[in-house]
Design an enzyme around this catalytic site. Structure first.
Site, PDB file in Angstrom:
ATOM      1  N   CYS A   1      -3.244   0.519   7.139  1.00  0.00           N
ATOM      2  CA  CYS A   1      -3.330  -0.213   8.402  1.00  0.00           C
ATOM      3  C   CYS A   1      -3.760   0.660   9.574  1.00  0.00           C
ATOM      4  O   CYS A   1      -4.390   0.183  10.518  1.00  0.00           O
ATOM      5  CB  CYS A   1      -1.996  -0.877   8.712  1.00  0.00           C
ATOM      6  SG  CYS A   1      -0.592   0.248   8.654  1.00  0.00           S
TER       7      CYS A   1
ATOM      8  N   GLU B   1       8.851   3.364  14.061  1.00  0.00           N
ATOM      9  CA  GLU B   1       9.518   4.003  12.936  1.00  0.00           C
ATOM     10  C   GLU B   1       9.369   5.507  13.092  1.00  0.00           C
ATOM     11  O   GLU B   1       8.424   5.982  13.707  1.00  0.00           O
ATOM     12  CB  GLU B   1       8.897   3.542  11.611  1.00  0.00           C
ATOM     13  CG  GLU B   1       9.110   2.053  11.344  1.00  0.00           C
ATOM     14  CD  GLU B   1       8.536   1.586  10.022  1.00  0.00           C
ATOM     15  OE1 GLU B   1       7.414   2.021   9.682  1.00  0.00           O
ATOM     16  OE2 GLU B   1       9.192   0.784   9.344  1.00  0.00           O
TER      17      GLU B   1
ATOM     18  N   GLU C   1       5.358  -3.641  12.171  1.00  0.00           N
ATOM     19  CA  GLU C   1       4.230  -2.704  12.060  1.00  0.00           C
ATOM     20  C   GLU C   1       3.126  -3.465  11.344  1.00  0.00           C
ATOM     21  O   GLU C   1       3.210  -3.705  10.142  1.00  0.00           O
ATOM     22  CB  GLU C   1       4.665  -1.445  11.306  1.00  0.00           C
ATOM     23  CG  GLU C   1       3.725  -0.276  11.497  1.00  0.00           C
ATOM     24  CD  GLU C   1       2.643  -0.222  10.444  1.00  0.00           C
ATOM     25  OE1 GLU C   1       1.508  -0.674  10.753  1.00  0.00           O
ATOM     26  OE2 GLU C   1       2.914   0.241   9.338  1.00  0.00           O
TER      27      GLU C   1
ATOM     28  N   ASN D   1       0.802  -1.225   0.000  1.00  0.00           N
ATOM     29  CA  ASN D   1       0.000   0.000   0.000  1.00  0.00           C
ATOM     30  C   ASN D   1       0.839   1.283   0.000  1.00  0.00           C
ATOM     31  O   ASN D   1       0.384   2.322  -0.470  1.00  0.00           O
ATOM     32  CB  ASN D   1      -0.982   0.006   1.177  1.00  0.00           C
ATOM     33  CG  ASN D   1      -0.304  -0.201   2.520  1.00  0.00           C
ATOM     34  OD1 ASN D   1       0.828  -0.657   2.603  1.00  0.00           O
ATOM     35  ND2 ASN D   1      -1.007   0.132   3.584  1.00  0.00           N
TER      36      ASN D   1
END
Length: 511
Positions: free
Chosen positions: A307, A485, A273, A176
């Protein structure tokens, strides 16, 4: 060297010239190892078809990387990292800053490739490339600041700590946000003195290689950033490799569990993640116009394939009808179409298989009794070339116990719920196995901070949603992942700490 984005042809030509894409793929490997594109060492490896999401056309096929390709990429990275890890912070900064400059100069061309690869609209792809520019620039600035601490001890002795690179980082991205993930994972890793072997999704292989060529043109040593292509098998070859020191992965909980298991056998550092089912709470004292826009941004970016999306929208009962009316009106006005067109707001789903999965979840929600307020249907675009899978953005009203309220849809589906009290909505919002993101709309500053503190998620947005400044760490709690991150905290995830004790006296040995 000059960057080889599309075989000396402009990306604008290729976005319409599918024969050109096919020719490009047949003549160019998308493995990038030791500073150059390379064909797989094992031609018997699986070939993966590449589908243009907007048109449904097959652009060509890429060859999966085998164990030999992975081994070659990792060995190249090991050699390059030994020298890179000894370079000064300013040297690393200068190369990364040059990479950021090159990215900025080629921003639109790279975004065009990203649109063809993912189906997301051009306005959004431009933002994704800018996010990479921001990340590379930010961590370029971090590189010269890498340092430890000094400690004065008794008797004139002292100690200090050193921040040292981990070694070779395996980075695995999802489909994505291909260019963004390549940048978010590689920039801090390189700034901290590591090498990177990146595996993009098999559905979106292009821009990770383009980033590698930009890094090389900027002066990054050959082998320091490598790209291998393939699916789950290739990923497993990479994560289980003995010379990999860390794995950073973005994707599903199911795959993340397998990655973590693979890392456990080698005691590797890992950042995950993963998925989400994030709550967005709209209180009755909010600015309703902003709340509606925030809910739209929380659900329909990248066709809902995000997400962190706030897919569970809780609206206080006193404003429920008003907010729903505005949400439905706005949602029905969203223009779907050719993602390269300037006026397109949403594009197609990534592929037919994923689109069908989303539609089946919508159908099951209907069967369970969810009320469909708008959308949730396949639509035909008024353009004969646009034969991809387009789903009209959907708003539905389920109950908390339905599948669609508990599991990630990863499509353009917004769930809406009514609530009465703050205590009630917090209990419902936190009743999930996920904990990636959350949001709250309110004009009460005390409430905003109070609710943010109680939401069980790694990220909380107040009076906005899906904003990713590089300065702020991003990551999840619960089954949404571990590690972070972005932000300065990322240095902790890409370095190891060494403590050095220096004795300034005779050794006391009572034995």
């Amino acid at each position: 060297m000059s960057i080889r984005i599309i075989n000396a042809q402009s990306t604008r030509q290729l976005q319409r010239g599918f024969a050109s894409w096919t020719s490009y793929l047949s003549n160019h490997s998308l493995n990038f190892i030791d500073g150059k594109r390379m064909k797989t060492l094992d031609p018997t490896q699986e070939k993966l078809n590449l589908e243009e999401p907007a048109t449904g056309s097959i652009l060509g096929a890429i060859q999966s990387s085998g164990r030999g390709d992975v081994d070659k990429a990792v060995k190249s990275a090991v050699i390059a990292q030994q020298e890179w890890g000894q370079r000064s912070g300013p040297e690393k900064r200068d190369i990364l800053m040059e990479a950021a400059r090159l990215l900025r100069n080629r921003k639109e061309d790279i975004a065009r490739v990203e649109v063809s690869d993912t189906g997301k609209p051009m306005w959004e792809a431009m933002g994704d490339v800018q996010s990479v520019i921001d990340s590379v620039t930010y961590f370029a600035g971090i590189a010269p600041t890498m340092c430890g601490q000094h400690f004065t001890l008794s008797g004139g002795s002292f100690g200090y700590t050193r921040r040292e690179p981990l070694g070779v980082v395996a980075a695995i991205g999802a489909w994505n946000y291909p260019i963004q993930m390549a940048g978010w994972k590689s920039a801090p890793a390189l700034a901290c003195g590591n090498a990177v072997v990146f595996k993009p999704s098999q559905f979106t292989p292009f821009t990770a290689v383009i980033l590698g060529e930009i890094y090389q043109e900027a002066g990054l040593p050959d082998g320091l950033y490598n790209v291998i292509q393939g699916g789950a098998e290739t990923g497993n070859f990479l994560t289980s490799h003995n010379d990999i020191a860390k794995v950073t992965f973005t994707g599903s909980v199911e795959t993340g569990t397998k990655v973590m298991t693979s890392c456990a056998s080698g005691i590797k550092h890992v950042t995950l993640e993963l998925g989400g089912k994030s709550p967005l709470i709209i209180f009755d004292d909010c600015n309703i116009d902003n709340a509606v826009k925030g809910a739209i941004m929380a659900n329909f970016l990248s066709q809902g394939q995000v997400c962190s999306n706030g897919t569970r929208v809780f609206i206080q009962d006193s404003i429920f009808d008003d907010v729903i009316s505005r949400l439905v009106k706005h949602t029905k006005s969203i223009k779907l179409g050719d993602p390269h067109a300037d006026d397109t707001r949403m594009g197609p789903m990534i592929n037919a298989a994923h689109a069908n999965k989303v539609m089946k979840m919508i159908e099951r929600a209907k069967t369970e009794g969810a009320e469909i307020m708008c959308g949730g249907e396949y639509i035909t675009i008024d353009d004969s070339k646009m034969k991809g899978k387009f789903i009209s953005p959907c708003i539905l009203k389920p109950t908390d116990d339905m599948e669609i309220s508990k599991e990630e849809v990863f499509g353009p589906v917004m769930n809406v719920y009514s609530f009465k009290t703050e205590e009630e909505v917090l209990n419902r919002a936190n009743d999930t196995k996920f904990g990636l993101a959350s949001g709250v709309f309110t004009n009460d500053l005390n409430r905003a901070h109070r609710v943010a503190a109680k939401l069980q998620a790694g990220n909380c947005y107040v009076n906005n949603y899906n904003i990713y400044p590089t300065e702020l760490p991003f990551g999840g709690n619960k089954m949404s992942g571990i590690g972070r991150e972005n932000g300065t905290i990322t240095v902790d995830y890409f370095t190891q700490l060494k403590s050095v004790y220096v004795e300034n006296n005779d050794v006391d040995c009572p034995i």
